[in-house]
Design an enzyme around this catalytic site. Sequence first.
Site, mmCIF file in Angstrom:
data_model
loop_
_atom_site.group_PDB
_atom_site.id
_atom_site.type_symbol
_atom_site.label_atom_id
_atom_site.label_comp_id
_atom_site.label_asym_id
_atom_site.label_seq_id
_atom_site.Cartn_x
_atom_site.Cartn_y
_atom_site.Cartn_z
ATOM 1 C CD GLU A 207 13.488 2.058 10.251
ATOM 2 O OE1 GLU A 207 13.755 3.078 10.636
ATOM 3 O OE2 GLU A 207 14.270 1.012 10.355
ATOM 4 C CD GLU B 165 10.061 13.123 12.061
ATOM 5 O OE1 GLU B 165 8.964 12.557 11.986
ATOM 6 O OE2 GLU B 165 10.881 12.884 11.272
ATOM 7 C CE LYS C 165 -2.116 3.299 2.557
ATOM 8 N NZ LYS C 165 -1.575 4.266 1.676
ATOM 9 N N GLY D 295 6.897 5.697 8.524
ATOM 10 C CA GLY D 295 6.053 6.835 8.323
ATOM 11 C C GLY D 295 6.290 7.562 9.770
ATOM 12 C CB SER D 296 3.861 9.989 11.306
ATOM 13 O OG SER D 296 2.644 9.049 11.455
ATOM 14 C CB CYS E 165 12.966 9.591 8.525
ATOM 15 S SG CYS E 165 13.672 8.547 7.519
ATOM 16 N N GLY F 138 2.422 4.819 13.268
ATOM 17 C CA GLY F 138 3.393 3.724 13.468
ATOM 18 C C GLY F 138 2.782 3.160 14.578
HETATM 19 P P1 ADP Z 1 3.456 10.324 6.298
HETATM 20 O O1 ADP Z 1 3.497 11.758 6.805
HETATM 21 O O2 ADP Z 1 4.706 9.735 5.569
HETATM 22 O O3 ADP Z 1 2.460 10.377 5.000
HETATM 23 P P2 ADP Z 1 1.832 8.725 7.650
HETATM 24 O O4 ADP Z 1 2.283 7.792 9.125
HETATM 25 O O5 ADP Z 1 0.709 9.478 8.050
HETATM 26 O O6 ADP Z 1 3.141 9.607 7.515
HETATM 27 O O7 ADP Z 1 1.740 7.725 6.836
HETATM 28 C C1 ADP Z 1 2.413 6.714 6.368
HETATM 29 C C2 ADP Z 1 1.799 5.701 5.509
HETATM 30 O O8 ADP Z 1 1.022 4.877 6.438
HETATM 31 C C3 ADP Z 1 1.094 6.066 4.126
HETATM 32 O O9 ADP Z 1 1.017 4.991 3.330
HETATM 33 C C4 ADP Z 1 -0.374 6.208 4.830
HETATM 34 O O10 ADP Z 1 -1.423 6.100 3.937
HETATM 35 C C5 ADP Z 1 -0.318 5.028 5.769
HETATM 36 N N1 ADP Z 1 -1.452 5.058 7.042
HETATM 37 C C6 ADP Z 1 -1.849 6.145 7.484
HETATM 38 N N2 ADP Z 1 -2.906 5.934 8.517
HETATM 39 C C7 ADP Z 1 -2.808 4.606 8.693
HETATM 40 C C8 ADP Z 1 -3.801 3.693 9.500
HETATM 41 N N3 ADP Z 1 -4.483 4.023 10.284
HETATM 42 N N4 ADP Z 1 -3.177 2.365 9.215
HETATM 43 C C9 ADP Z 1 -2.493 2.005 8.157
HETATM 44 N N5 ADP Z 1 -1.694 2.673 7.593
HETATM 45 C C10 ADP Z 1 -1.743 3.920 7.611
#
Ligand code: ADP
Length: 498
Positions: free
Chosen positions: A253, A388, A178, A231-232, A287, A236
Amino acid sequence: MATVTPELHKNLINGKWVEAKNGQTMQSVNPATGDVLGIVPKSGREDVATAVEAAKQAHAKWRKFPAPRRAEILYRAAEMLVQHKEDLARLMTQEMGKVLAETRGDVQEAIDMTYFIAGEGRRLHGYTTPSEMPNKAAYCIRVPLGVVGVITPWNFPMAIPSWKIIPALVCGNTVVFKPATHTPLVALRFAHILHEAGLPPGVLNVVTGDGKDVGDALVEHPDVAIISFTGSTETGLAIAEKCARAGKRVALEMGGKNAAIVMDDADLDLATNALIWSAFGTSGQRCTACSRIITQRDVKSDLTERLVERAKALRLGNGLDPNTDVGPVVSDAQLHRIHDYVQIGQREGARVLTGGARASDGALSRGWFYSPTIFDQVNPAMRIAREEIFGPVTDVIATKDLNEAVAILNSVEYGLSASIFTRDINRAMHAIDDIFTGIVYVNHGTIGAEVHLPFGGTKNTGNGHREGGLQVLDIFSEWKAVYIDYSGRLQRAQIDKD
Ligand code: ADP
């Protein structure tokens, strides 16, 4: 000017390009211009279910496909990535904004990773070891986990997916990927290349859509054995909680609040070059970006002057323009988040030396640009020094000596990357010993990881895993210990000692 209708792209499920079952779509938008680049499926739970089922079916065969032959497909993919490097880089610049030199680097990182990990097809070493019994063999081997769920961010739209997908595949797993909501087109192109290279149907599936719909469905699906997420920290940790409840593996990560220490004996020209690159490359949306510069008081004003002069000279613009140094940030929401942090910093008493505002002159008004920003008079307790920001904002923090600098560096909740500028080997070695991060650089900025070394961080940056290096294989495989007793009688370990 003639308007071009953006192309409609599809998910890759079971070797076929298919629309979302709900028929919904979403746009991929160029953050430098606001132009729509393409339309992709806004998928739902049912698409994830179909993709996971395809991956599960494909796993039965793929895990038995000899690893050297899996690797042959990956080598072919690496060669195709080399051929398409330029068009992939251009698409990436258009889709998420960073300048061409950097997007070429991003594609190159995926190429490096693919060649490096494809080599593991002929290694994937386990080991043999003597048994404590006579006439008994003992060894251990890596086995795949099954279906891997890959969830990635937009700042490295090819490099990060490659760190996960390629090792997962070489180990014999199948994947449901995804990609980030902002970068589906690069993800689909990457998948297209892997598909064309010869991956059997269902071995790699891509489902585009929102985190809430597609991401959640992937995390919650009982047939997904592990989630590999970048991601964030907020997202995470929420994923980790769900995985923990389901007894599912998860490799995370997450955030960083990386710092560079500049000692009074440092080469300030070098430090300036490296810190401008570390703070403002990818508009600070890495990051590993350097968002704290901890400098000894004797050199602080000299260093700060140089940094401000260089930051002011950076040219903002469309990343496709070879004269651009810094592209846009990825979205309107990101732009507002960055500006909110700048205002928080000002309210906390820090002083903006340069930047501190949206850049919207001329053509910049069409996109989401933020001026490279340097804060002075920053106290390590301030929010801008601890949280961050993920934008082109860095802080200068004064310190008296190395011990204090390291303590400030280590005082945040994250532990990804760190650096020290000094010509004194003793100081450098003490810093390496005492800095608690996953990556440490000496006389280099906080960015620039290479694929064959472990990548990841301590504390809230991760959950103990490392991508890159051979360590990544530990995320995507389990160990199986094998005992073969050829004595022809019952031999009891620990008991039959004579
Ligand atoms: P970024 O600021 O890099 O988008 P996020 O943590 O919001 O950081 O998103 C990182 C990834 O996680 C993206 O692919 C996002 O669509 C996905 N994501 C966001 N929310 C969820 C969730 N509740 N469950 C699983 N994946 C998610």
